[in-house]
Design an enzyme around this catalytic site. Sequence first.
Site, short mmCIF file in Angstrom:
data_model
loop_
_atom_site.label_atom_id
_atom_site.label_comp_id
_atom_site.label_asym_id
_atom_site.label_seq_id
_atom_site.Cartn_x
_atom_site.Cartn_y
_atom_site.Cartn_z
N ILE A 69 -5.18 11.07 6.23
CA ILE A 69 -5.44 11.02 4.78
C ILE A 69 -6.30 12.20 4.36
N HIS A 113 23.54 26.69 12.51
CA HIS A 113 22.79 27.94 12.35
C HIS A 113 22.90 28.43 10.92
N GLU A 117 -15.44 16.31 10.23
CA GLU A 117 -14.79 15.46 11.24
C GLU A 117 -15.75 15.29 12.41
N ASP A 120 0.48 -3.21 9.64
CA ASP A 120 -0.88 -2.72 9.86
C ASP A 120 -1.81 -3.82 10.37
N LYS A 123 2.88 11.63 -1.20
CA LYS A 123 3.93 12.63 -0.95
C LYS A 123 4.41 13.28 -2.25
N ALA A 125 4.24 3.02 8.03
CA ALA A 125 5.17 2.19 7.26
C ALA A 125 6.43 1.88 8.07
N VAL A 164 0.84 -1.20 0.00
CA VAL A 164 0.00 0.00 0.00
C VAL A 164 0.88 1.25 0.00
N CYS A 165 1.90 1.21 0.83
CA CYS A 165 2.74 2.41 1.02
C CYS A 165 3.28 2.94 -0.31
P1 FAD Z 1 0.82 -2.98 3.27
O1 FAD Z 1 1.68 -1.91 2.79
O2 FAD Z 1 -0.64 -2.76 3.39
O3 FAD Z 1 1.09 -4.21 2.31
C1 FAD Z 1 0.39 -5.41 2.44
C2 FAD Z 1 0.53 -6.19 1.14
O4 FAD Z 1 0.04 -7.52 1.36
C3 FAD Z 1 -0.28 -5.61 0.00
O5 FAD Z 1 0.52 -5.48 -1.16
C4 FAD Z 1 -1.40 -6.64 -0.19
O6 FAD Z 1 -1.86 -6.73 -1.53
C5 FAD Z 1 -0.67 -7.92 0.21
N1 FAD Z 1 -1.57 -9.02 0.59
C6 FAD Z 1 -2.69 -8.99 1.33
N2 FAD Z 1 -3.22 -10.22 1.43
C7 FAD Z 1 -2.40 -11.06 0.76
C8 FAD Z 1 -2.42 -12.45 0.48
N3 FAD Z 1 -3.37 -13.27 0.97
N4 FAD Z 1 -1.43 -12.96 -0.27
C9 FAD Z 1 -0.45 -12.16 -0.75
N5 FAD Z 1 -0.38 -10.84 -0.55
C10 FAD Z 1 -1.35 -10.30 0.21
N6 FAD Z 1 2.49 5.56 6.46
C11 FAD Z 1 3.60 6.27 6.77
O7 FAD Z 1 4.39 5.82 7.60
N7 FAD Z 1 3.89 7.46 6.15
C12 FAD Z 1 3.05 7.99 5.23
O8 FAD Z 1 3.33 9.07 4.70
C13 FAD Z 1 1.88 7.28 4.89
N8 FAD Z 1 1.02 7.77 3.96
C14 FAD Z 1 -0.08 7.04 3.63
C15 FAD Z 1 -0.95 7.57 2.66
C16 FAD Z 1 -2.08 6.86 2.29
C17 FAD Z 1 -3.00 7.43 1.25
C18 FAD Z 1 -2.33 5.58 2.88
C19 FAD Z 1 -3.52 4.77 2.46
C20 FAD Z 1 -1.48 5.05 3.84
C21 FAD Z 1 -0.36 5.79 4.22
N9 FAD Z 1 0.52 5.32 5.20
C22 FAD Z 1 1.63 6.04 5.54
C23 FAD Z 1 0.30 4.04 5.89
C24 FAD Z 1 1.19 2.94 5.26
O9 FAD Z 1 0.89 2.84 3.89
C25 FAD Z 1 0.97 1.62 5.97
O10 FAD Z 1 1.18 1.78 7.35
C26 FAD Z 1 1.95 0.59 5.44
O11 FAD Z 1 1.81 0.40 4.06
C27 FAD Z 1 1.74 -0.76 6.16
O12 FAD Z 1 2.66 -1.66 5.67
P2 FAD Z 1 2.40 -3.22 5.74
O13 FAD Z 1 3.69 -3.86 5.30
O14 FAD Z 1 1.85 -3.60 7.05
O15 FAD Z 1 1.26 -3.54 4.69
P1 NAD Z 2 -7.28 8.45 10.66
O1 NAD Z 2 -7.56 7.49 11.75
O2 NAD Z 2 -5.99 9.16 10.64
O3 NAD Z 2 -8.40 9.58 10.64
C1 NAD Z 2 -9.75 9.27 10.48
C2 NAD Z 2 -10.55 10.44 11.01
O4 NAD Z 2 -11.88 10.26 10.63
C3 NAD Z 2 -10.52 10.57 12.52
O5 NAD Z 2 -10.21 11.88 12.88
C4 NAD Z 2 -11.93 10.16 12.94
O6 NAD Z 2 -12.36 10.82 14.10
C5 NAD Z 2 -12.71 10.58 11.73
N1 NAD Z 2 -13.96 9.86 11.50
C6 NAD Z 2 -14.21 8.54 11.66
N2 NAD Z 2 -15.46 8.26 11.28
C7 NAD Z 2 -16.02 9.41 10.85
C8 NAD Z 2 -17.28 9.75 10.31
N3 NAD Z 2 -18.22 8.83 10.12
N4 NAD Z 2 -17.52 11.04 9.97
C9 NAD Z 2 -16.56 12.00 10.16
N5 NAD Z 2 -15.34 11.71 10.65
C10 NAD Z 2 -15.06 10.43 10.99
O7 NAD Z 2 -7.55 7.63 9.32
P2 NAD Z 2 -7.16 7.94 7.81
O8 NAD Z 2 -6.95 9.38 7.60
O9 NAD Z 2 -8.17 7.21 7.00
O10 NAD Z 2 -5.77 7.22 7.67
C11 NAD Z 2 -5.67 5.83 8.00
C12 NAD Z 2 -4.32 5.53 8.57
O11 NAD Z 2 -3.34 5.52 7.53
C13 NAD Z 2 -3.82 6.59 9.56
O12 NAD Z 2 -4.32 6.38 10.84
C14 NAD Z 2 -2.35 6.37 9.51
O13 NAD Z 2 -2.00 5.32 10.35
C15 NAD Z 2 -2.11 5.97 8.07
N6 NAD Z 2 -1.63 7.15 7.28
C16 NAD Z 2 -0.47 7.73 7.66
C17 NAD Z 2 -0.01 8.83 6.97
C18 NAD Z 2 1.28 9.47 7.40
O14 NAD Z 2 2.03 8.83 8.13
N7 NAD Z 2 1.58 10.68 6.96
C19 NAD Z 2 -0.73 9.35 5.91
C20 NAD Z 2 -1.91 8.73 5.56
C21 NAD Z 2 -2.35 7.62 6.26
#
Ligand code: FAD
Ligand code: NAD
Length: 478
Positions: A184, A449, A203, A317, A51, A325, A41-42
């Site tokens: 997000i 600085h 929110e 996750d 980013k 990540a 996902v990351c």
């Molecule tokens: P994932 O990255 O979710 O990877 C899991 C993988 O397992 C996937 O490719 C999936 O297809 C695969 N999989 C699932 N089931 C199976 C199966 N049965 N067989 C084979 N493969 C399978 N985190 C940050 O730290 N910094 C950020 O800036 C940040 N930005 C984000 C922005 C967005 C829009 C989103 C959605 C998330 C963001 N995150 C960020 C969160 C971050 O992406 C996750 O915390 C991270 O990817 C988790 O890593 P993971 O290895 O646990 O799993």
């Molecule tokens: P989040 O948990 O960060 O935020 C979800 C927000 O939605 C909360 O503030 C919650 O109170 C609100 N909410 C929940 N249900 C609602 C409803 N029905 N109506 C209105 N508000 C509601 O979740 P996210 O933004 O979906 O991101 C998911 C996760 O992905 C994050 O918690 C984080 O772990 C990861 N992520 C990390 C980064 C980063 O590290 N920069 C960026 C994106 C995502």
Amino acid sequence: MTSVQLVVVGGGPGGYAAAFLAADLGLSVALVDPEANPGGVCVYRGCIPSKALLHVAKLVDESRHAKAWGIEFGEPKIDLAKLREFKNAVVGRLTRGTGQLVKHRKVQYLQGWAEIVDAHSLKVSLTSGAVESVQFEHAILATGSVPAMPPMLRLDDPRVMDSTGALELPDIPKSLLVVGGGYIGLELGSVYAALGSAVTVVEMTPGLLPGADRDLVDVLARRITQTMKGVLLETSVVRMKAEATGIRVTFESMGAAARGGAGNDQLFDRVLVSVGRRPNSKIPGLERTQVQVDQRGFIMVDEQRRTHEPSIFAIGDVVGEPMLAHKASHEGRVAVEVIAGENVAFAPRAIPAVVFTDPELAWCGLTEAQAAKGNRAVTIAKFPWAASGRAITLDRTDGLTKLVIDPESERLLGVGLVGPGAGELIAEGALAIEMGANATDLKLTIHPHPTLTETMMESAEVFFGQATHVYKPRKVKT
Ligand code: FAD
Ligand code: NAD
């Protein structure tokens, strides 16, 4: 049939970090993921594409602001196809890189979906159509998470998007409703606002980013109210209806903090639902093992990331919050070291969190709110960026650096930052907390600085009532 010492299911930042370390330690390793290369996902639909877009958004915002510095660029012309191309190229470059690393390390990469057969075997439905059996001594489950989509917000209409859909940049909607003021919602909402959408964030809690300290969030909220059309706090979406001209959304206000039309119906061109993510623990065949899943769907693990099935570990996750990540990667490395025979555990003192908005917001270790909730006595030392030479050169004096310090031992327990570049600065705080640094260590470390890093040092000076650029004598007990 493949026989390996370790199979890793899921090629995200948790899974591939684990697989690569295991190979470096000499284990035979297979890594299973449906994509052509590791990234998860990351890299494919999370951290990295978001980013890349936020980088562009920052440029747009700065170019608009440059008028105040005597430089006028005019309104930006946005070529959406080219922007998509840039974002996809970033993802492509990184995932080709991880693909190369798989080959160099001789990790057996199985592109497909895994199904668990028993505690020592699984089968993979390869994307080629074939099925591969894998025997393993140990497995690490790193299957990540997926967007949460509560029934109330589910509408079978392409104009209602989750983060994956929003990252595709289908168009620049005139109006966008972001449901959820978390990571997000604020990051992708900022991207669309910079591109020209009128963005409204709804929110349900009384403030944005519920996990972060309010004084930091307030700084971000002040700027967001300038760049976005509206922020509705303590407000829920109670109904969404697809109409020809948009998505009609009905709000329900739950408190006095609601602003800008709560209680009304409003029409939006698009809606982004970002209300959290849920663990991907419905792995086929998991019930054939002793692995247990808690009520929220997280796979249960101990501090070494072992599940209830001795041969199976789980990380990232799918095992719990924070869903970040770098936390997943670290857990992956811990699990592999345990499998390789080391007596180690996942026991971080500080996991940094960064929200990549403008300004960025970052924190690690103990927050002030957590200290208050746990009745823990702490001293807070704050350094406002209005007193930072570097912040003034950037014309960004809205930032704040704060330290959470144990008053007895003077040990650093937590760090909070808001301001441009906070995401880079927080690493110093994480290192200081992990190393058991105290306020004197920070104060005595010479910082370059003019940089924003000096705000860490000067915050420690504030703790002693001796900050060069802030006159705030320490209170002496009488
Ligand atoms: P994932 O990255 O979710 O990877 C899991 C993988 O397992 C996937 O490719 C999936 O297809 C695969 N999989 C699932 N089931 C199976 C199966 N049965 N067989 C084979 N493969 C399978 N985190 C940050 O730290 N910094 C950020 O800036 C940040 N930005 C984000 C922005 C967005 C829009 C989103 C959605 C998330 C963001 N995150 C960020 C969160 C971050 O992406 C996750 O915390 C991270 O990817 C988790 O890593 P993971 O290895 O646990 O799993
Ligand atoms: P989040 O948990 O960060 O935020 C979800 C927000 O939605 C909360 O503030 C919650 O109170 C609100 N909410 C929940 N249900 C609602 C409803 N029905 N109506 C209105 N508000 C509601 O979740 P996210 O933004 O979906 O991101 C998911 C996760 O992905 C994050 O918690 C984080 O772990 C990861 N992520 C990390 C980064 C980063 O590290 N920069 C960026 C994106 C995502």
